[in-house]
Design a protein around this motif. Structure first.
Motif: not given
Lengths: 211, 82
Positions: A98, A110, A129-130, A133-134, A137, A145, A160, A163, A191, A194
């Motif tokens: 990150l 990321i 990643d998910r 990222m969650h 966020f 991201f 990418s 995601l 956001r 995502f």
């Protein structure tokens, strides 16, 4: 100017610190500890296949450089690196970076390195990643991201998009790859995009540390 | 080449290349959500489609939206070839 206040506080301290533990379906994410800085890890950094599409592909790392890199990331107010481990046996198989956190703008980059090649093709990157990222966020105030990859790295382009990313830019002939200048693609994951992509996470609580 | 034939060729490639597990092989099978194809596996499918059907995927079209099922991918291939 970075836009960050409290600039001396390492990002890792704001995102779980030593207690960082994010659980996915296949992997868990935790800090990179000194015990992880092994010959095996160094081997990932210098494996031509692992780094085939890396922007640092031609550089051969020493153990000292590996240790300095992790130490610098762990101390940085805008960057951090975390370990991706298999849930079934805790085997450290790669890292997620990150970087370039801009607190004022809610943006961060990321990137991934999965060094254990026998775990490629099993969805571990998306899983890691998910969930990272969650958590970011929810807990770091991230709104967007940023992901970049060499255009020939089509697996990364696909990732990418998986995601929730949109192709936002093409840096033409931006880097030298295998002796040729190639484009770099930049994706943005907002956001809202995502959580439209992963509705199962939309109402799920998240924390970078265990509840 | 008609769309059903494109689907047949895709299904044959998928069956011989990927672990489909308990997922029923068919035009509507979920390639992404089922985990049959991830970001690594997509490269083989991209290369097969480009070689087999003589098309080139622009970066903009390398998206799960075009690969969710053999039927969706076949429709994309058919559209691009016209």
């Amino acid at each position: 100017m970075t836009g960050n206040d409290g600039a001396a506080l390492p990002l890792r301290n704001r995102f779980g610190g030593d207690d960082l533990y994010i659980e996915g379906e296949k992997v868990v994410v935790r800090p990179v500890f000194d015990d992880d800085l092994t010959e095996r890890y160094l081997g990932w950094l210098n494996d031509p296949e692992v780094n085939r599409y890396s922007m640092r592909a031609s550089h051969r790392y020493t153990e000292t450089e590996m240790r300095d890199y992790v130490a610098a990331m762990n101390a940085s107010p805008r960057d951090m690196v975390v370990a991706v481990c298999l849930k079934e046996n805790n085997l450290h198989i790669g890292n997620v970076g990150l970087t370039n956190w801009e607190q004022a703008h809610g943006t961060i980059e990321i990137s991934n390195l999965i060094g254990e090649k026998n775990h490629w093709g099993q969805g571990v990157v998306i899983d890691a990643d998910r969930h990272i990222m969650h958590a970011a966020f929810q807990c770091l105030g991230i709104e967007k991201f940023v992901l970049r990859n060499l255009a020939p790295h089509r697996a990364s382009t696909f990732k990418s998009r998986q995601l929730g990313g949109e192709l936002e830019g093409r840096l033409r002939a931006h880097v030298v790859h295998n002796g040729k200048r190639v484009d770099v693609l930049q994706f943005g994951v907002m956001r809202t995009a995502f959580y439209e992509t992963f509705p199962d996470l939309a109402d799920a609580p998240s924390s970078p540390t265990p509840a | 080449m008609a769309e059903p034939e494109i689907v047949s060729r895709l299904l044959a490639f998928i069956a011989e290349t990927y672990r489909t597990g308990t997922v029923d092989l068919g035009p509507e099978m979920d390639l992404i959500g089922s985990g049959i194809i991830d970001s690594t596996g997509i490269v083989e499918l991209l290369e097969f489609v480009e070689d087999e059907f003589g098309i080139a995927f622009p970066d903009e079209d390398i998206s799960p939206d075009n690969f969710r099922s053999p039927a969706i991918l076949a429709a994309y291939i058919d559209r691009v070839r016209q």
